[in-house]
Design an enzyme around this catalytic site. Structure first.
Site, short mmCIF file in Angstrom:
data_model
loop_
_atom_site.label_atom_id
_atom_site.label_comp_id
_atom_site.label_asym_id
_atom_site.label_seq_id
_atom_site.Cartn_x
_atom_site.Cartn_y
_atom_site.Cartn_z
N LYS A 54 2.72 -33.51 -18.11
CA LYS A 54 3.20 -32.75 -19.27
C LYS A 54 2.72 -31.30 -19.19
CE LYS A 54 3.31 -36.91 -22.14
NZ LYS A 54 2.60 -37.76 -23.11
N GLN A 98 -2.69 -38.28 -26.94
CA GLN A 98 -2.20 -39.28 -25.97
C GLN A 98 -2.68 -40.68 -26.34
OE1 GLN A 98 0.02 -38.61 -23.51
NE2 GLN A 98 0.04 -40.73 -22.82
N ASP A 121 5.40 -35.58 -31.10
CA ASP A 121 5.54 -36.97 -30.68
C ASP A 121 6.42 -37.77 -31.65
OD1 ASP A 121 4.45 -38.09 -28.38
OD2 ASP A 121 2.40 -38.00 -29.16
N1 GUN Z 1 1.52 -43.13 -24.60
C1 GUN Z 1 2.63 -43.69 -24.04
N2 GUN Z 1 3.72 -43.01 -24.43
C2 GUN Z 1 3.31 -42.01 -25.23
C3 GUN Z 1 3.98 -40.96 -25.93
O1 GUN Z 1 5.21 -40.81 -25.91
N3 GUN Z 1 3.18 -40.12 -26.64
C4 GUN Z 1 1.84 -40.28 -26.70
N4 GUN Z 1 1.15 -39.42 -27.45
N5 GUN Z 1 1.18 -41.23 -26.09
C5 GUN Z 1 1.93 -42.09 -25.35
#
Ligand code: GUN
Length: 295
Positions: A54, A98, A121
């Site tokens: 990311k 995350q 998110d």
């Molecule tokens: N863990 C797995 N997928 C995601 C996501 O789309 N966002 C976040 N913050 N954590 C994740």
């Protein structure tokens, strides 16, 4: 966009990145520098890889990013303090915590603490509620939004389609169902949400025009569960032991790709299907958050 019957998620993600990069330059020419902050707690290897990707892609599109890393022993109060600081920082437009978080921290309390305006998110209850209501002013969670965009750009007919989603998690299955059942363009599907207590998953799958597999069981979707010509989207990322691999393991999806590909109408490869789309939707959300912050 399909080579054979593959839906090329990397190529579609690049189309979205190109639009996002243009949006970023337009914002910069108005003096707005889009910025997001990632927060990672502990040393989960998959989370490290995801956050790293990311960050790298943000930099490529001209979006500033910063990663805060907390030890596994960090408390919920410490994390809440950081979120409050980021909420108040006008230079930060997007905040991503995350998941998964360590067991002693409540994910739902953490997600609810992020300002809904910076919740790129789409996990804050206000954004979840807006999604349910079909109110497009909120943010959609990145993975289901990415799957939706893949289907649209691969020209898959969604209206009236029988769609079976496997998995009812808050990150993929539930929001995916909400997106596809709306009375809206590129939605209007008949959605069945299957899960661990569903009586005959295979029977549901065999009726489906579109199967979206997001339950986290390696190679669960077999060829005899798929109607010939159906569209199959694989969201799964599962690590299987493999003594022949250098790392001792290999990644597989929720779909038995080798056997399902020959009968599917269209299918996402894994990797190279849904994964790149999740990042593309995140960066589009962050850029939109930066734009909205100026209004
Ligand atoms: N863990 C797995 N997928 C995601 C996501 O789309 N966002 C976040 N913050 N954590 C994740």
């Amino acid at each position: 966009m399909a080579a054979g019957n593959l839906i090329d998620g990397r190529a579609i993600a690049e189309q979205i990145h190109a639009a996002t990069a243009q949006h970023v330059s337009a914002l910069k020419s108005r003096g707005i520098e889009p910025k997001q902050v990632f927060v990672r707690v502990g040393e989960d290897p998959a989370s490290k890889v995801y956050v790293g990707m990311k960050e790298k892609t943000s930099a490529r599109l001209g979006i500033a990013s910063e990663t805060r890393v907390l030890p596994e022993t960090a408390t919920e109060a410490e994390l809440l303090t950081i979120i409050a600081q980021l909420n108040a920082d006008r230079a930060v437009h997007g905040i991503l915590i995350q998941a998964p978080l360590p067991k002693h921290i409540s994910e739902s309390r953490i997600f609810a603490a992020v300002s809904p305006d910076k919740d790129v998110d789409g996990f804050h209850p206000i954004n979840v509620g807006k999604l349910m209501l079909g109110d497009e002013t909120g943010f959609h969670p990145c993975t289901p939004a990415g799957v939706h965009e893949l289907l649209i750009r691969a020209d898959v007919k969604i209206a009236g389609a029988e769609i079976v989603i496997l998995g009812r998690g808050n990150i993929v299955g539930k929001p995916m169902a909400a997106i596809l059942c709306q009375k809206a363009r590129h939605a209007d599907a008949t959605v069945t949400l299957c899960h661990s207590r569903t009586r005959d998953v295979a029977a549901h799958c065999r009726r489906a025009d579109i199967i979206i597999a997001a339950m986290g069981v390696a190679e669960f979707v077999k060829a005899d569960m798929v109607k010939p010509g159906a569209v199959v989207v694989d969201v799964g990322v599962n690590r299987l032991p493999d003594p022949s691999a250098k790392s001792g393991s290999r990644l597989v999806g929720d779909v038995d790709f080798a056997n399902v590909q020959p009968i599917a109408g269209l299918i996402t490869p894994n990797p190279g299907g849904v994964g790149p789309m999740t990042i593309a939707m995140l960066l589009a959300n962050t850029t939109r958050a930066a734009e909205l912050a100026t209004r």
